[in-house]
Design a protein around this motif. Structure first.
Motif, mmCIF file in Angstrom:
data_model
loop_
_atom_site.group_PDB
_atom_site.id
_atom_site.type_symbol
_atom_site.label_atom_id
_atom_site.label_comp_id
_atom_site.label_asym_id
_atom_site.label_seq_id
_atom_site.Cartn_x
_atom_site.Cartn_y
_atom_site.Cartn_z
ATOM 1 N N VAL A 156 32.776 39.252 45.147
ATOM 2 C CA VAL A 156 33.573 38.787 44.509
ATOM 3 C C VAL A 156 35.036 39.197 44.218
ATOM 4 O O VAL A 156 35.630 40.255 45.223
ATOM 5 N N GLN A 196 33.822 34.928 40.750
ATOM 6 C CA GLN A 196 32.443 35.963 40.675
ATOM 7 C C GLN A 196 31.712 34.283 40.370
ATOM 8 O O GLN A 196 31.640 33.355 39.896
ATOM 9 N N TYR A 239 36.649 43.322 34.943
ATOM 10 C CA TYR A 239 35.070 43.583 34.775
ATOM 11 C C TYR A 239 34.386 44.765 35.070
ATOM 12 O O TYR A 239 35.295 45.067 35.579
ATOM 13 N N ARG A 258 27.908 43.667 35.921
ATOM 14 C CA ARG A 258 29.116 41.563 35.960
ATOM 15 C C ARG A 258 29.610 41.118 34.702
ATOM 16 O O ARG A 258 29.699 40.254 34.904
#
Length: 176
Positions: free
Chosen positions: A104, A130, A142, A147
């Motif tokens: 990420v 992502q 985030y 997630r």
């Protein structure tokens, strides 16, 4: 002299307990390595300020910025990391959530990591990549564990930008 400063920076970073980051379990127990041009440490206040080409690494987590401020709580644990870009460059953060997942990546004029909440804020010219998806806006938040992503076009309604959040969602392979 430069070697001594480098050693001081690494030793100082190791004095801050490991960042309890998401990602690979091994990240939390990995040593923090920081290189920068300058360091200002206030052990009583639990703060460290690194400036000048800051490059911070802990396990799979990598952070690059012009300035990084680290705050520790009363328990000695890192509570917040604030990274700021400079000279036209945004701050950059990347981390591998799990062995079988893609890295990420996030950019912002300011990147703030809230350790207790396991949350990252990308503020100003924010961009998050992502698993093949991208999110762009003035502000992107985030949540590492879930997630979950939240994005806004303008921070605090200041009207900057074109008033839109941009997303590119990549279809997942259904055979996985």
């Amino acid at each position: 002299m430069r070697r001594e400063i480098g050693q001081l920076l690494v030793l100082t970073a190791l004095g801050f307990t490991s960042l309890p980051t998401v990602a690979l379990e091994s990240d939390a127990s990995a040593p923090i390595e920081i290189a920068a041009d300058q360091l200002e440490l206030d052990d009583r206040q639990g703060t460290a300020v690194y400036t000048g080409g800051v490059d911070m690494q802990q396990g799979s987590m990598h952070l690059k910025a012009a300035r990084v401020d680290i705050q520790r709580g009363n328990n000695g644990q890192v509570s917040q990391v604030t990274a700021k870009g400079g000279g036209g460059e945004r701050a950059y953060l990347e981390q591998k959530p799990a062995p079988d997942q893609e890295i990420v990546k996030g950019w912002g004029d300011t990147v703030v990591y809230h350790a207790a909440e396991r949350r990252v804020e990308l503020i100003g010219n924010a961009e998050l990549h992502q698993a093949g998806d991208t999110f762009d806006g003035a502000y992107v938040e985030y949540y590492l564990d879930s997630r979950r992503v939240q994005a806004r076009s303008a921070q605090n309604g200041d009207g900057s930008g074109d008033g839109r959040v941009r997303m590119t969602l990549t279809p997942r392979d259904s055979s996985q």
